[in-house]
Write a protein that holds these residues in place. Sequence first.
Motif, PDB file in Angstrom:
ATOM      1  N   SER A  14      19.391  24.047 -27.187  1.00 15.53           N
ATOM      2  CA  SER A  14      20.754  24.494 -27.446  1.00 15.53           C
ATOM      3  C   SER A  14      21.233  23.834 -28.738  1.00 15.53           C
ATOM      4  O   SER A  14      21.191  22.606 -28.851  1.00 15.53           O
ATOM      5  CB  SER A  14      21.667  24.097 -26.285  1.00 15.53           C
ATOM      6  N   ASP A  55      24.287  23.510 -29.782  1.00 18.33           N
ATOM      7  CA  ASP A  55      25.433  22.649 -29.478  1.00 18.33           C
ATOM      8  C   ASP A  55      24.991  21.343 -28.839  1.00 18.33           C
ATOM      9  O   ASP A  55      25.421  20.262 -29.252  1.00 18.33           O
ATOM     10  CB  ASP A  55      26.429  23.358 -28.569  1.00 18.33           C
ATOM     11  N   ASP A  56      24.134  21.429 -27.836  1.00 22.75           N
ATOM     12  CA  ASP A  56      23.679  20.214 -27.167  1.00 22.75           C
ATOM     13  C   ASP A  56      22.944  19.282 -28.131  1.00 22.75           C
ATOM     14  O   ASP A  56      23.106  18.066 -28.064  1.00 22.75           O
ATOM     15  CB  ASP A  56      22.779  20.548 -25.980  1.00 22.75           C
ATOM     16  N   TYR A  71      25.582  17.485 -30.187  1.00 20.81           N
ATOM     17  CA  TYR A  71      26.320  16.485 -29.409  1.00 20.81           C
ATOM     18  C   TYR A  71      25.439  15.275 -29.092  1.00 20.81           C
ATOM     19  O   TYR A  71      25.925  14.145 -29.026  1.00 20.81           O
ATOM     20  CB  TYR A  71      26.874  17.091 -28.125  1.00 20.81           C
ATOM     21  N   THR A  72      24.144  15.512 -28.937  1.00 27.73           N
ATOM     22  CA  THR A  72      23.205  14.409 -28.719  1.00 27.73           C
ATOM     23  C   THR A  72      23.039  13.594 -29.993  1.00 27.73           C
ATOM     24  O   THR A  72      22.985  12.356 -29.951  1.00 27.73           O
ATOM     25  CB  THR A  72      21.854  14.953 -28.228  1.00 27.73           C
ATOM     26  N   GLN A 105      18.408  13.184 -24.339  1.00 29.56           N
ATOM     27  CA  GLN A 105      19.020  14.467 -24.014  1.00 29.56           C
ATOM     28  C   GLN A 105      20.170  14.335 -23.007  1.00 29.56           C
ATOM     29  O   GLN A 105      21.048  15.186 -22.955  1.00 29.56           O
ATOM     30  CB  GLN A 105      17.960  15.413 -23.458  1.00 29.56           C
ATOM     31  N   ASP A 106      20.181  13.263 -22.241  1.00 26.90           N
ATOM     32  CA  ASP A 106      21.205  13.097 -21.211  1.00 26.90           C
ATOM     33  C   ASP A 106      22.502  12.490 -21.743  1.00 26.90           C
ATOM     34  O   ASP A 106      23.453  12.328 -20.993  1.00 26.90           O
ATOM     35  CB  ASP A 106      20.658  12.214 -20.079  1.00 26.90           C
ATOM     36  N   GLU A 143      25.618  12.497 -24.775  1.00 28.04           N
ATOM     37  CA  GLU A 143      26.296  13.275 -25.815  1.00 28.04           C
ATOM     38  C   GLU A 143      27.635  12.623 -26.122  1.00 28.04           C
ATOM     39  O   GLU A 143      28.169  11.883 -25.307  1.00 28.04           O
ATOM     40  CB  GLU A 143      26.458  14.731 -25.389  1.00 28.04           C
ATOM     41  N   GLU A 153      30.348  14.494 -28.260  1.00 30.20           N
ATOM     42  CA  GLU A 153      30.953  15.535 -29.097  1.00 30.20           C
ATOM     43  C   GLU A 153      32.270  15.083 -29.725  1.00 30.20           C
ATOM     44  O   GLU A 153      32.586  15.449 -30.858  1.00 30.20           O
ATOM     45  CB  GLU A 153      31.186  16.793 -28.251  1.00 30.20           C
TER      46      GLU A 153
END
Length: 145
Positions: A71, A73-74, A77-78, A102-103, A105, A107
């Motif tokens: 993603s 976006d993800d 944010y990461t 990955q866990d 973020e 933003e």
Amino acid sequence: MNEKEFWKILDKLDWNNEGDDDLVLKPVIKYLSKLKDEEIFAFHEIMSKLLFNIDGKAWAKDIYKDFSNYSDDDFLYTRCVAIVNGEKYYNSIKNRKKKLNQDLEFESILYVPEEAWNLKHKDDLNEYEYIPKYNYESRSNIDLW
């Protein structure tokens, strides 16, 4: 403002309020709001460049092994986590000594320049018109993809 000053400002993050991004970011926003507009824009520029510099397939592959759940976006944010954890952590991510998680973020850091400007000018966030030279959106750094 230079990168050294940027990182000093991020040292103001209030991690005693971890879990509430607004409270974590509040001291940084308040500090920036007392600076000249050009300094707020410089903060935005540096943040954008730092995010841009770790926008690449190598970092994405650390998180998304086969890209089946990738993603944009993800991934952005990461990458923000690398910024809020300070210069040493950021450099370890950039130099690939550590991998993005990955866990995690963060933003909210993306909105700090606009919020600081808004606080300073008591204006609507939609009035903030500065656009940084570096696009931090995922896959913008074409050379690294």
